[in-house]
Design an enzyme around this catalytic site. Structure first.
Site, PDB file in Angstrom:
ATOM      1  N   ASP A 106       0.824  -1.212   0.000  1.00  0.00           N
ATOM      2  CA  ASP A 106       0.000   0.000   0.000  1.00  0.00           C
ATOM      3  C   ASP A 106       0.860   1.266   0.000  1.00  0.00           C
ATOM      4  OD1 ASP A 106      -2.100  -1.738   0.243  1.00  0.00           O
ATOM      5  OD2 ASP A 106      -2.830  -0.970   2.151  1.00  0.00           O
ATOM      6  N   HIS A 108      -5.691   2.693  -4.419  1.00  0.00           N
ATOM      7  CA  HIS A 108      -5.753   2.984  -2.983  1.00  0.00           C
ATOM      8  C   HIS A 108      -6.371   4.364  -2.756  1.00  0.00           C
ATOM      9  CE1 HIS A 108      -4.837   1.751   1.013  1.00  0.00           C
ATOM     10  NE2 HIS A 108      -3.877   2.627   1.256  1.00  0.00           N
ATOM     11  N   HIS A 148      -5.181   9.111  -0.090  1.00  0.00           N
ATOM     12  CA  HIS A 148      -5.140   8.357   1.168  1.00  0.00           C
ATOM     13  C   HIS A 148      -6.074   8.961   2.208  1.00  0.00           C
ATOM     14  CE1 HIS A 148      -3.601   5.790   4.400  1.00  0.00           C
ATOM     15  NE2 HIS A 148      -3.131   5.027   3.419  1.00  0.00           N
ATOM     16  N   HIS A 163       3.754  -2.026   3.408  1.00  0.00           N
ATOM     17  CA  HIS A 163       3.628  -0.620   3.030  1.00  0.00           C
ATOM     18  C   HIS A 163       4.871  -0.073   2.342  1.00  0.00           C
ATOM     19  CE1 HIS A 163       0.450  -1.200   6.019  1.00  0.00           C
ATOM     20  NE2 HIS A 163      -0.168  -0.221   5.410  1.00  0.00           N
TER      21      HIS A 163
END
Length: 229
Positions: free
Chosen positions: A51, A102, A106, A197
């Site tokens: 991510d 994503h 964010h 991540h």
């Protein structure tokens, strides 16, 4: 309770409840969402996902590490970062990995109006499809925060919400790579989707990967690309 629902036999912490137990229990209740990929106990697969990229420092580290271990990953990218680093988006796809959404910046869908959230994910999809020249059908809302509106949006556009059942917490600066690696190995089960991540956690996450994947491969595990929807 089945043993696979338990994040560990150690005392439960808030983080383990949030990042390990709850997605395993609640993820399957989200219509159309997946928390695990195809499972084969004879040749177990672990599906890696990354991510928060692309990132100028982290993404090259990820690509190098995945190549070292003959592993594939789905990269859940933020649209604003993808616009700043189109070369890294291209590098991800050229290396045989898949780009997924994503969101745009964010942002938690829980903090947006439903129409604003849909527009944000629509924009992210357009940006990523333009960057890759490929359809982008896998979506992971930031923090895994799914809403009924996003579920409807995904179903209407034949998209797939991808969650996880293993998140070792590489974003916690106090967790060293050896602890992260132990967590990955302990929680992995055939078909597990692991979330790690990009960005600042990448150094810890890649170091943990270098420790965990050889152990898993020695036990017969594979690290293929999560099949497309």
């Amino acid at each position: 309770m089945p043993t696979f629902l338990l994040p560990s036999l150690r005392p439960l912490t808030v983080q383990r409840l949030r990042d390990s137990l709850l997605p395993r229990v609640l993820g399957p209740l989200v219509p159309g969402a997946v928390v695990r990929g195809p499972a084969d106990a004879r040749a177990p697969a672990l599906y890696l996902t990354v991510d928060d990229g692309p990132d100028a420092d982290g993404t090259p580290r990820w690509l190098d590490a995945l190549a070292r271990h003959d592993a594939a990953a789905v990269f859940f990218l933020s649209a604003d970062r993808a616009e700043r680093h189109p070369d890294l988006v291209h590098a991800i796809t050229e290396a045989g990995h898949r780009v997924a959404s994503h969101g745009d910046q964010h942002r938690s869908a829980w903090r947006m109006r439903p129409r604003t959230a849909r527009r944000a994910f629509d924009r992210a999809e357009r940006v990523l499809e333009e960057a890759t020249g490929q359809p982008v059908r896998d979506v992971r809302p930031p923090y895994g925060r799914v809403t009924p509106g996003l579920v409807r949006w995904a179903a209407q556009g034949h998209r797939r919400i991808v969650l996880w059942d293993v998140m070792p917490g590489d974003f916690v600066a106090s967790r060293p790579p050896a602890v992260l690696a132990d967590e990955m190995v302990r929680l992995a089960r055939p078909g597990s989707i692991v979330t790690l991540h990009d960005g600042p956690p990448a150094r810890r996450a890649v170091a943990a990967l270098d420790l965990a994947l050889p152990r898993l491969r020695a036990a017969g595990w594979r690290f293929p690309l999560l099949p497309a929807a």
